[in-house]
Structures are given as C-alpha cells and as structure tokens.
Scaffold this motif. Structure first.
Motif, short mmCIF file in Angstrom:
data_model
loop_
_atom_site.label_atom_id
_atom_site.label_comp_id
_atom_site.label_asym_id
_atom_site.label_seq_id
_atom_site.Cartn_x
_atom_site.Cartn_y
_atom_site.Cartn_z
N GLY A 52 0.80 -1.21 -0.06
CA GLY A 52 -0.05 -0.19 -0.04
C GLY A 52 0.77 1.42 0.11
N SER A 53 0.21 2.41 0.23
CA SER A 53 0.87 3.81 0.11
C SER A 53 1.47 3.84 1.62
CB SER A 53 -0.10 4.77 -0.33
OG SER A 53 0.23 6.17 0.10
N PRO A 54 2.85 4.15 1.78
CA PRO A 54 3.27 4.28 3.11
C PRO A 54 2.68 5.89 3.63
CG PRO A 54 4.76 5.01 1.39
CD PRO A 54 3.74 4.21 0.75
N GLN A 55 2.12 6.70 2.92
CA GLN A 55 1.74 7.89 3.41
C GLN A 55 0.31 7.64 3.83
OE1 GLN A 55 3.11 7.58 0.33
NE2 GLN A 55 4.77 9.22 0.33
N LEU A 56 -0.25 6.82 3.30
CA LEU A 56 -1.65 6.47 3.72
C LEU A 56 -1.66 5.55 5.06
CD1 LEU A 56 -4.09 5.51 0.82
CD2 LEU A 56 -4.38 7.08 2.57
N MET A 57 -0.67 4.50 5.31
CA MET A 57 -0.53 3.83 6.27
C MET A 57 -0.20 4.70 7.64
SD MET A 57 -1.30 0.76 5.72
CE MET A 57 -0.68 0.06 7.37
N GLU A 58 0.76 5.61 7.05
CA GLU A 58 1.09 6.57 8.28
C GLU A 58 -0.09 7.46 8.86
OE1 GLU A 58 4.31 10.34 9.32
OE2 GLU A 58 4.66 9.04 7.55
N PHE A 59 -0.84 7.99 7.79
CA PHE A 59 -2.12 8.94 8.13
C PHE A 59 -2.98 7.93 8.88
CE2 PHE A 59 -6.49 9.64 6.75
CZ PHE A 59 -6.39 11.23 7.05
N PHE A 60 -3.36 6.80 8.59
CA PHE A 60 -4.24 5.83 9.11
C PHE A 60 -3.68 5.57 10.53
CE2 PHE A 60 -6.45 4.90 5.11
CZ PHE A 60 -7.67 5.27 5.42
N SER A 61 -2.62 5.41 10.67
CA SER A 61 -2.20 4.87 12.08
C SER A 61 -2.25 6.32 13.15
CB SER A 61 -0.81 4.68 12.11
OG SER A 61 0.11 5.63 11.65
N VAL A 62 -2.06 7.56 12.64
CA VAL A 62 -2.40 8.61 13.30
C VAL A 62 -3.71 8.68 13.65
CG1 VAL A 62 -2.33 11.27 13.44
CG2 VAL A 62 -0.15 9.68 12.67
N HIS A 63 -4.69 8.61 12.77
CA HIS A 63 -6.11 8.88 12.91
C HIS A 63 -6.86 7.76 13.67
CE1 HIS A 63 -5.00 12.31 10.08
NE2 HIS A 63 -6.29 12.81 10.47
N ILE A 64 -6.26 6.71 13.35
CA ILE A 64 -7.10 5.45 14.24
C ILE A 64 -6.79 5.69 15.53
CG2 ILE A 64 -6.90 3.20 14.53
CD1 ILE A 64 -6.33 2.74 11.67
N ALA A 65 -5.34 6.14 15.98
CA ALA A 65 -5.23 6.43 17.33
C ALA A 65 -6.10 7.56 17.84
CB ALA A 65 -3.79 6.79 17.41
N LYS A 66 -6.26 8.48 16.86
CA LYS A 66 -6.95 9.95 17.39
C LYS A 66 -8.46 9.30 17.75
CE LYS A 66 -4.55 13.77 15.28
NZ LYS A 66 -4.67 14.90 14.33
N ALA A 67 -8.94 8.31 16.74
CA ALA A 67 -10.37 8.02 17.05
C ALA A 67 -10.75 7.17 17.97
CB ALA A 67 -10.62 7.16 15.57
N GLU A 68 -9.48 6.39 18.30
CA GLU A 68 -9.58 5.78 19.66
C GLU A 68 -9.80 6.43 20.89
OE1 GLU A 68 -10.20 2.13 21.64
OE2 GLU A 68 -9.82 2.35 19.54
N VAL A 69 -8.74 7.37 20.90
CA VAL A 69 -8.80 8.32 21.98
C VAL A 69 -10.27 9.16 22.21
CG1 VAL A 69 -7.78 10.47 22.77
CG2 VAL A 69 -6.40 8.92 21.92
N ASN A 70 -10.69 9.51 20.93
CA ASN A 70 -11.69 10.22 20.91
C ASN A 70 -12.93 9.31 21.29
OD1 ASN A 70 -13.19 12.63 20.00
ND2 ASN A 70 -14.28 11.22 18.68
N LYS A 71 -13.03 8.07 20.97
CA LYS A 71 -14.11 6.98 21.39
C LYS A 71 -13.82 7.06 22.97
CE LYS A 71 -15.74 2.37 20.58
NZ LYS A 71 -15.38 1.35 19.81
#
Length: 883
Positions: free
Chosen positions: A849-868
């Motif tokens: 996959g796209s390394p930029q997307l993987m990095e992007f998702f790892s950040v935002h998944i963490a944010k989503a988890e914190v937000n949850k």
C-alpha cells in the motif's frame, strides 16, 4: 563534396538518379530522399550522408545535393524516429523499418495540465481513424537495403535508408502489412539485388564513373520486367492455392526463376490490346485457384463452360469478346484460374474464407488494373444474434475490400491517378483567361461550371476532348471548322448530358463563359518537329497541334482537356515548371526536418513557391503539417492560411480545417480554433472524423469558458459539443473518451458554482458525478478522475464516498493534497476512520500500500480511539448521580 570513402559520392548519385527515375515513372508526384550509412568490414560506421534533389532556379534542371551528417542520430532526427528506436546495424535498421515503424503511434499530446485548476485541462488531438498514424506519416514510406561497394581495394557496406513521400494510403498499407503482394516493395528489393551487376559479390565503379547494369536496362525496361515478375508471382500464389491470411510475415522478395516462366502478364497484354467492334476493352476477369472454383458454394455461375469448352487464357480474341458480358458493378466477371476461363459468374463472398481472389479490370486499350478482392466484417454496423433449431448464429455485415495492387498502361506500371484536380484545372483557367480580372464571384461561377462539364466528360468511356477558348475565338474557329464539326446554337448545356454529347468522335467545344458551340469537332493544326509526343495517341497530338495553331494566330488563348479511355486526364497547356515547384515544396519539407536548417535558404525556397500562381494548395498544407510537427505553430498557421487562400472555393478536405484549428488551439486563440472545427464538422461526412472534430471543439470551448470566467453559456456549449460526440461514438471504438467525460463533468461542476437554485445545483453535481464515474470506468487507474469525483461528493454532502475516492487517488499516485483533504474530512467525520481503513485494506489486499496512507491511518486511528475513549468517559460521567 569530399567523402571519406573514394567515389562514394558517385555511387550515391547513381543510386539516387536511377531509383528516383524508376519511382517517378510509377507516379511523378513521388518524392525520394535517401541516407547513405557506410560501414567497414568490422561494421564500424565510417560516415553518414544525406542525398536529395535540390532546385536552384525553376528554369534550371534539378541537381543532386549530398551533405555529410555528423552522427547517425542526425539521420534519425530528420526521419522523425524517436531516440529510443535508434538502430546502428543494418539488420536492426531493416527489422525496425519493416516491422516496427509502421505500427508505432507518435507520443500522445491529448492532456495538458494547468496547476491552477486542480483538475486536468483537456488537450487537443488530430483525426485518428483505425490504422492511421500522425498525418506526417500517412503518405510516407521508410525502406532500408544495402549495397556492397568496393573502393581502393577495400569493401564497404553502404546501407541506404530511403524515405519515399506522397505514396497513396493503400499502397503504403500493403507495403507494411502484406509485403509479399506489394509491387512497390518487390520493385525496391529487386532494384538493390538485381539491377546492378556484381563483381566478386560487390558493386564496383567503372573507369568512366558508371556502374554496369546487370541486364543493361533503363528505368522503363526495369519497371516492365518487374511488372512481368510481379504477375508471375501472383500466378504462383494462385497455382499454389495461397490464402490471404498467410501474407504479412515475409518482407524479402527473393529472386525466383518461376516468375519468369509464368506468362500471365503477356496473356493479359494480348487481351487488352484488342478491340471488339471498334470498342476498347472494358470488363473484368476474376482469378481464383481451381480447387476453390470447384467448390459448389463459392461461385454462382451465370454461364458455365463444359470441361472441354473452357477457354485458355492464350485465346485472346474469344476472351476479348466475352468481356462484353461482364459487369464489375454487378460483381459479374469471367471466372478463371491461372490457365483457363470457366465461365461467367459472381462470387459468394460469404464463403470465401481467405481464398485468394485477384481481379483483372480492363480500363481501355492496353490498360488494366490488378486488384486484390477480399472481405472484412463490418464491425461498426453491429450484428444480429439469430436462433434456429436451438442453434445460435451471429450475423454481421461483410464489406468488400478492393485493393489495387498495380495499374498497367501500355506495358508500364503506374500507381495512383495523376493529371487532374479541380484546383489544378481552375488555376489553369484563371491564369489563361482571367489573370488580372477582379470580378472573383463571376469568374468562380464560370470556372465551377466548366469544372463540372469536365467531370461529366470523364464518364465517357471512349475518351474525349473538351476545348475551351474565349467567346470571340470560339465564334471565329467555328466558321473555320464548320465542315469538320457539328455546330449548335451557342448556349449552356446541362452537365448531365455531356456524357452523351461526347459519345461521338471529336471534341466538344466551349467558350470561357461555359457556352457550348459544337460537338464532334475534328481539330486541325500543322505538324511540327517540336510539337507532340510520339508515344501518345492521335487525340493527344492533335490537341497539341491545335493549341499551337491558336498561339501562332495572334496568341489566342485556349485550354484543352484530354480525357483518355481510362479516365486519366491531361491538361494543356501544361502548367509551367510544375515538376520543379513540386520539387521545391518537397525540398522545403526536407529543410524544415533538418536539425539546423539554413534560415535564409529556407526563406528563399518558400518565396519561390509562394510567388508561383500555380502552386497546389495540398503542397502548402503538407508544409504546414511539417512545421506543426516541428513545433513551429506560427509558421504552420501561415502555410495553412496560404493553402486556404490558394484553394479559394475549391473543395478542401476537412482534416485541414481541423489541423489549423489545432494550431490556433495551441496558440490559445480558442475562438478562431472553434471556428475551424465548426468548418470541419460542417464539411465532414465521415462519422469517425466528425467525432474528433466535435471533441476538439468542445475542448477548445472549455478552455475559452475558463478564460472568460463564470460564463455559463460557454460551459453549456462545451456540454453540447461533447454530448454530440458521445452520441456518435456509440457505434465506434475510440480512445481517450475518459478525457472528454472528465471535461463534461467539470462543466457541470462549474455550472453548479454559478447556479443559485439549490435544486439545480444538486442536479449539476449529480451529472458531474455520472461523468466522472464514466471516466473512471474507462480508465480506472487515473487518480485525477477520483480526485475530481471526491470533490463533487464532498460538495454534495457525501463524506464517505468522498473519502473513498481520495483513498483511491492516493493509492494510485501520492499527492500531498489528497492527504490534506482527507485530514480536513476526518476532522469533521472522525467516526468514519475505522470504516475507511477497512475500505483501504480491502483495496490493497496483499499488495503493498501507500506508506503515506498507512502513516496517516495509524495517526487517525489512534485519534479516533482516544476520541472514542473520551466519549465513553464523558457518557459515564454524565450517568453519575451526585446525590
């Protein structure tokens, strides 16, 4: 010119002179340029030389110029061969020009990008139909061969790359796709292998600076011998039951003694030389293999001879008589194998299945054409599925493809039709009768009337002459010729009757106003030593004598059109220096293609051409195309405009309006470009071409709309142009439609930004989504179309779809703006992160996959988890009863 190899310049001059002379006897409009690459025994390149004809002054004969080129790359640059396809050895060069060059398409320039727009801007395209390349190659052939040459006791291999221009489409197509049945390729192969005598397996210069010819032939004799051999080869194919499908693999015409033994040409010559009841031969013989003819279903005989009564091809008199029964328009021919006539019939083309069919069409005294006849499924017409007795059949249309292999006129081979065009005829009329007159509308009306008369006279199979003089001269001449003509009351004749009025012997006589004065006119004149041509017939020579009689009589003006039995036309007086002017036009093209052309010499040649009153507009259009291909758009526009001016109201092929429109498009003169495309659309009766003109008009109109800022009407015009092209394109297989769907989608987007009504805004955005989706269906790997659709989804308030398209775009090709846009969307819709990541994982699968997307998702998944977690904590806090 000093060459590194002694006498190489003489060799080049002899090769060029003989080859150009041979080819120009096939068609005088053919232009030849060659490049000599000299290799030593170790296959090292010694030098490269360009050889071509040049014109110093129109009244002087053509001379041969030779120029040393510094590198072999200079040769490829002039031939417009991409550097990636450059070859250094003879075998590689020959393989490339034979099997690769013809099938290559030039680099596409359909898309140009505008960084300000965030969406691709449409490019522009030329007319491309099936099997067409760029226009510069449509009439051009490249060919390579070599000659072993000895100089100063050293042997060199001189490889000649030959460029032949002004070749007809079907001749060019056969040359590359079916080389075994290409007369031109066979002629070139035999020229290099069988024209010059070899001494110890190489060509050697004689002491008198000549090269010995193998059979001591001149160009005419060589052409006639090759015609005999070509017919002999075709006879072999018939005898061996060769199928059409096997052609296309063998690019070498090897010497074969059997071709000399076969005598098909002599038999056809004998038939063509006979008249029947004083009528010249017209009719057709269809040749097929005897086993094919014997099949029950392939021939529908109207008359079938018994085995004992079949007519041998040697029986010229009987066959000449039977030709009167044939009708090629009705597909009714004499049916023959390579030895004898079986009867009169027609072919059931549905069951031909690749069987070789050659038709010999007799077109007058000692004139005939050898034609290849085959069938092709007409895919553009569609087909029909039929079910009968639980069996399925697919029925589609068959088109009958007739390809002229070679024409023979009085034993001499010919390619193409020469002599007449409306433009050439009207130029001759204007220069003869109205050189300095200014009433253009009236003059044009007279010329069009006379041109129509000549066109109808060409339908007269027996041949005729049309004589045109000034009104006063016509009256005077009718008094003198009254005893040898049928005089009529001068007046306008309905052109539809011309065919019948020219059926009797003699000329039909008109004045320059288009009034007919007499029919059946026997022209007189005085025979002189320097007038006429002993190789031509009585009609031709009497016309010349009559013309000179009028010139001697107070310089009376006259134009005579001589129409031969096969429809060929001679115009007299001949246009002065026409051959020289054509050579000048071709020399200009050569100079433009050179890497560093001499600007002063080029301008000098252009001035010679442009100052001529008889220059052909097609020559000017060809020069314009070459300028355009060399990225000199400004000069290309000049020569297109010169061509239109020279053509005046003559018919101009629509492709030239399109090409001029392209030039204006590249100059960002979109209004003028659209005007040119509209002329092309209006004049085109070819659907494939019209589709391209409509698309080009739409693309130029789109860029104009962007220039004008917020012009809704212009965006609607673009939608109209492109919608018309899509409607026509339904029955055609075309490339680059995705670009145009994207462009129309952009127009709907722009209209949505200008619309005040929310309902209409939504309608425009939904239409935009549909067009981007069509573009993606056609080109699913283009990231731009996903980006465009994503923006539209976002504006429609559909964040999930917008995010998925952004992921698609970033997966195809990384761009920071995709990541930035995703960041903006997730700020508002962080709850979509998990679902979007699942979409991404499904899209990628096992691929990287796209390394930029993987990095992007790892950040935002963490944010989503914190937000949850924060939300859960907040919910718990809200549920505590403090009391």
């Amino acid at each position: 010119m000093q060459t590194k190899v002694n006498q190489l310049d003489l060799l080049n001059e002899i090769i060029y002179d003989n080859l150009a002379g041979i080819l120009k006897k096939l068609n005088k409009r053919i232009h030849v340029k060659l490049y000599a690459l000299v290799y030593d025994k170790e296959q090292n390149l010694v030098e490269a030389i360009r050889v071509k004809k040049t014109v110093v002054k129109l009244e002087n004969p053509l001379s041969i110029s030779q120029d040393v080129l510094q590198k072999i790359t200079n040769v490829y640059a002039e031939l417009k061969i991409e550097p990636t396809h450059e070859r250094n050895t003879y075998d590689d060069i020959k393989e490339y020009v034979n099997r690769t060059w013809y099938n290559q398409y030039p680099p596409q320039t359909d898309i140009s990008n505008d960084e300000k727009s965030t969406m691709p801007l449409p490019g522009i395209e030329e007319v491309h139909t099936v099997n067409e390349k760029s226009h510069i190659n449509e009439t051009r052939i490249l060919y390579a061969n070599q000659i072993p040459f000895q100089a100063d006791n050293s042997t060199f291999s001189v490889v000649y790359i030959i460029e032949i221009r002004n070749v007809e489409h079907e001749t060019r197509q056969l040359f590359y796709t079916k080389p075994e049945i290409s007369f031109l390729r066979m002629l070139l192969d035999y020229f290099f292998s069988d024209f010059f005598a070899l001494t110890d397996n190489h060509v050697k210069m004689n002491t008198d600076d000549t090269i010995t010819r193998k059979y001591n032939e001149d160009g005419i004799q060589f052409n006639r011998r090759l015609t005999r051999l070509f017919f002999g080869k075709m006879q072999n194919y018939l005898l061996n039951n060769t199928t059409f499908d096997i052609f296309g693999a063998d690019f070498e015409h090897e010497l074969h003694n059997q071709y000399y033994v076969n005598s098909l040409l002599e038999k056809m010559d004998d038939i063509s030389a006979l008249t029947y009841e004083n009528a010249s031969p017209f009719g057709s013989i269809l040749f097929m293999n005897k086993d094919v003819i014997a099949q029950q279903s392939i021939i529908r005989f109207t008359v079938k001879f018994t085995l004992e009564d079949r007519i041998r091809l040697e029986d010229a008199k009987r066959i000449r008589k039977l030709l009167e029964l044939t009708n090629v328009d009705k597909d009714l021919c004499l049916i023959s194998d390579e030895k004898e006539i079986y009867g009169l019939g027609e072919v059931n083309w549905n069951v031909q299945k690749g069987a070789l069919a050659l038709r010999l069409d007799f077109t007058g005294l000692s004139k005939y054409n050898l034609v290849l006849v085959r069938t092709e499924t007409e895919s553009s017409s569609g087909g029909e599925l039929l079910v009968e007795d639980e069996r399925k059949f697919y029925r589609s249309d068959l088109s009958l493809i007739e390809t002229n292999l070679v024409s023979v006129t009085f034993k001499n081979p010919r390619f193409g039709e020469e002599g007449y065009s409306s433009e050439k005829f009207t130029n001759l009329l204007k220069n003869t009768f109205w050189e300095n007159q200014e009433d253009h509308a009236q003059i044009m009306h007279k010329m069009q009337r006379l041109d129509q008369i000549v066109r109808k006279a060409r339908e007269q199979k027996q041949g005729t002459m049309v004589v045109i003089t000034e009104p006063l001269t016509a009256k005077q001449e009718m008094r003198q010729l009254s005893k040898q003509s049928t005089l009529i009351e001068p007046g306008i004749i309905n052109p539809e009757y011309i065919k019948f009025l020219t059926a009797i012997d003699g000329a039909i006589y008109f004045d320059s106003d288009g009034n007919c004065h007499a029919i059946g006119v026997i022209l007189d004149g005085i025979a002189k030593e320097d007038i006429g041509d002993s190789s031509r017939g009585a009609r031709y020579n009497s016309a010349h004598r009559y013309l000179h009689k009028l010139r001697d009589d107070e310089q009376k003006k006259c134009v005579i059109v001589i129409i031969s039995e096969d429809g060929m036309v001679d115009l007299i007086p001949e246009l002065e220096h026409e051959d020289m002017l054509l050579a000048v036009a071709e020399e200009i093209i050569d100079m433009i293609n050179e890497e560093n052309p001499d600007a002063d010499k080029l301008k000098e040649k252009e001035d010679i051409l442009l100052q001529s009153k008889i220059v052909d507009c097609d020559w000017l259009f060809n020069i314009a195309e070459v300028y355009n291909d060399n990225d000199n758009v400004e000069r290309a526009i000049d020569f297109y405009e010169y061509g239109f001016e020279r053509a005046e109201k003559s018919y101009i092929p629509t492709k030239y309006y399109n090409l001029l429109g392209n030039c204006y498009h590249y100059q960002k003169s979109y209004i003028v470009a659209i005007e040119m495309y509209e002329l092309a659309i209006k004049g085109s009766d070819n659907e494939r071409s019209k589709i391209v003109y409509l698309r080009n008009a739409g693309r130029s109109c789109f860029l104009l709309a962007l220039q004008l800022n917020d012009n809704a009407e212009k965006f609607k015009e673009v939608i109209d142009w492109l919608s018309q092209s899509f409607e026509l394109a339904r029955t055609h297989s075309l490339k680059n439609l995705a670009i145009d769907y994207n462009t129309r989608g952009r127009c709907y987007w722009q209209l949505s930004t200008l619309e005040k009504s929310q309902e209409k805004k939504t309608q425009f955005l939904e239409a935009s989504i549909e067009d981007y989706s069509r573009a993606i269906t056609i080109e699913p790997e283009d990231n731009v179309y996903y980006w465009n659709r994503s923006l539209t989804y976002s504006r429609l308030g559909q964040p999930k779809s917008s995010i998925e398209d952004l992921i698609q775009a970033e997966y195809i090709k990384h761009d920071d703006k995709y990541i930035n846009k995703l960041t903006q969307l997730f700020k508002k819709h962080l709850g979509l992160v998990s679902e979007s990541f699942e979409f991404y994982e499904k899209l990628v699968g096992k691929k990287k996959g796209s390394p930029q997307l993987m990095e992007f998702f790892s950040v935002h998944i963490a944010k989503a988890e914190v937000n949850k977690q924060d939300e859960v904590a907040a919910d718990k806090a809200d549920g505590i009863d403090e009391n």
